[in-house]
Design a protein around this motif. Structure first.
Motif, PDB file in Angstrom:
ATOM      1  N   ASN A 161       0.840  -1.191   0.000  1.00  0.00           N
ATOM      2  CA  ASN A 161       0.000   0.000   0.000  1.00  0.00           C
ATOM      3  C   ASN A 161       0.877   1.242   0.000  1.00  0.00           C
ATOM      4  O   ASN A 161       1.956   1.254   0.584  1.00  0.00           O
ATOM      5  N   ARG A 162       0.407   2.280  -0.632  1.00  0.00           N
ATOM      6  CA  ARG A 162       1.222   3.480  -0.847  1.00  0.00           C
ATOM      7  C   ARG A 162       0.576   4.703  -0.211  1.00  0.00           C
ATOM      8  O   ARG A 162      -0.601   4.694   0.164  1.00  0.00           O
ATOM      9  N   PHE A 163       1.369   5.756  -0.116  1.00  0.00           N
ATOM     10  CA  PHE A 163       0.899   7.052   0.361  1.00  0.00           C
ATOM     11  C   PHE A 163      -0.310   7.485  -0.470  1.00  0.00           C
ATOM     12  O   PHE A 163      -0.297   7.341  -1.694  1.00  0.00           O
ATOM     13  N   PRO A 164      -1.398   7.977   0.177  1.00  0.00           N
ATOM     14  CA  PRO A 164      -1.544   8.330   1.592  1.00  0.00           C
ATOM     15  C   PRO A 164      -2.400   7.345   2.390  1.00  0.00           C
ATOM     16  O   PRO A 164      -3.087   7.759   3.339  1.00  0.00           O
ATOM     17  N   THR A 165      -2.388   6.063   2.061  1.00  0.00           N
ATOM     18  CA  THR A 165      -3.267   5.101   2.716  1.00  0.00           C
ATOM     19  C   THR A 165      -3.125   5.139   4.236  1.00  0.00           C
ATOM     20  O   THR A 165      -4.114   5.292   4.966  1.00  0.00           O
ATOM     21  N   SER A 166      -1.911   4.979   4.742  1.00  0.00           N
ATOM     22  CA  SER A 166      -1.720   4.947   6.191  1.00  0.00           C
ATOM     23  C   SER A 166      -2.062   6.289   6.837  1.00  0.00           C
ATOM     24  O   SER A 166      -2.530   6.339   7.984  1.00  0.00           O
ATOM     25  N   HIS A 174      -5.716  19.189   1.394  1.00  0.00           N
ATOM     26  CA  HIS A 174      -6.698  18.531   0.537  1.00  0.00           C
ATOM     27  C   HIS A 174      -6.546  17.011   0.565  1.00  0.00           C
ATOM     28  O   HIS A 174      -7.491  16.290   0.241  1.00  0.00           O
ATOM     29  N   ILE A 175      -5.382  16.521   0.972  1.00  0.00           N
ATOM     30  CA  ILE A 175      -5.143  15.068   0.987  1.00  0.00           C
ATOM     31  C   ILE A 175      -6.146  14.360   1.879  1.00  0.00           C
ATOM     32  O   ILE A 175      -6.574  13.233   1.599  1.00  0.00           O
ATOM     33  N   LEU A 176      -6.577  15.032   2.944  1.00  0.00           N
ATOM     34  CA  LEU A 176      -7.465  14.421   3.925  1.00  0.00           C
ATOM     35  C   LEU A 176      -8.872  14.998   3.874  1.00  0.00           C
ATOM     36  O   LEU A 176      -9.658  14.804   4.802  1.00  0.00           O
ATOM     37  N   LEU A 203      -4.492   8.316   5.881  1.00  0.00           N
ATOM     38  CA  LEU A 203      -5.940   8.320   6.019  1.00  0.00           C
ATOM     39  C   LEU A 203      -6.376   7.497   7.229  1.00  0.00           C
ATOM     40  O   LEU A 203      -7.306   7.869   7.955  1.00  0.00           O
ATOM     41  N   GLU A 204      -5.701   6.388   7.454  1.00  0.00           N
ATOM     42  CA  GLU A 204      -6.029   5.544   8.605  1.00  0.00           C
ATOM     43  C   GLU A 204      -5.729   6.257   9.919  1.00  0.00           C
ATOM     44  O   GLU A 204      -6.536   6.209  10.865  1.00  0.00           O
TER      45      GLU A 204
END
Length: 276
Positions: A86-91, A138-140, A93-94
């Motif tokens: 899994n890649r940025f930004p998966t973790s 904006h990523i989140l 977001l968690e």
């Protein structure tokens, strides 16, 4: 104390995880009140992000860290976040979802909502610092209706990976972005480049002799924090390698049991309890 497995309510289908959902876990070590001596007490909460180079999450930087904080009267949570492939930004977001979950349940869990702290080790320090710099980006944007819901009140960064530049821990960066990534992506995860006046108060510690993640990672972040007038506590210990965790024999061989480094926990607890 209640030990609780918590559903993060993350939209895993949206994140398109390559690992099964059960690979991600969020465990609470929640201190309870009792009429005998703490009927109405609220406590700080620390969300722990273990290290592991974005390849795995270390046991040494998970439950033992939680037990250390619990002994000081602080409720703890351990986030086993997504790692490669899994890649940025998966973790990220968690982790944002984890902070929101703790804040949403602060009253039920006897947590002070203005003392919710994210604590990360090595690559987990990069994850914690990522939330510190990107909580209002904006990523989140899709995690909650208001960015304030998942803004940590402070960061505790323990020998953190910070930069993707000259002093990078390249293994962590490659696991985070993939081997074939663009220079713009490296700039995005070079966190010293994204510090603003919105960074939460930060506690940092590192060892001068760390040969895996150079001490310059901590210094780069500290320099930017001070440039933006962010409350900062910084400890550079002269001895000790990478990944010391508590720096006690609970989680280390005797040669890595360094009493001076072990002082970081007491300093961090004081830092947390002084948050306004």
């Amino acid at each position: 104390m209640i030990i609780k497995q918590i559903n993060l309510n993350v939209a895993y289908d949206k994140l398109k995880l390559d690992a099964p959902e059960e690979a991600v876990s969020f465990t609470g070590y929640i201190l309870q009140n009792t009429a005998e001596y703490c009927a109405d007490r609220t406590r700080p909460a620390v969300i722990i992000c273990p290290g592991g180079g974005y390849r795995f999450t270390s046991d040494r930087e998970a439950t033992p860290i939680a037990l250390g904080f619990i002994a000081k009267g602080i409720t703890c949570f351990v986030l086993r976040y997504s790692v490669a492939p899994n890649r940025f930004p998966t973790s990220l977001l968690e982790l944002a979802s984890a902070v929101k979950m703790v804040r949403d349940n602060a009253q039920e869990w006897n947590i002070a909502p203005n003392q919710i702290v994210v604590c990360g080790f090595s690559a987990g320090g990069h994850l914690a610092a990522s939330l510190g710099v990107f909580w209002n980006s904006h990523i989140l944007a899709d995690v909650a209706t208001s960015a304030e819901e998942f803004k940590p009140n402070a960061l505790i960064l323990c020998y953190p990976v910070i930069t993707a530049g000259d002093k990078a821990h390249n293994g962590s960066i490659q696991n985070l972005l993939g081997e074939e990534h663009l220079e713009e992506q490296r700039d995005l995860v070079s966190l010293e480049k994204h510090v603003t006046a919105d960074l939460p108060p930060t506690f940092l510690w590192h060892t001068y002799k760390d040969q895996a993640v150079p001490v310059e990672n901590a210094l780069l972040f500290a320099n930017e924090a001070t440039a933006h007038r962010i409350p900062l506590e910084l400890h550079i210990y002269p001895n000790g390698g990478h990944g010391l965790s508590l720096a006690t024999d609970l989680v280390n061989k005797s040669v890595e049991n360094i009493p001076t480094v072990a002082s970081w926990l007491c300093f961090a607890v004081t830092f947390i309890k002084n948050l306004k």
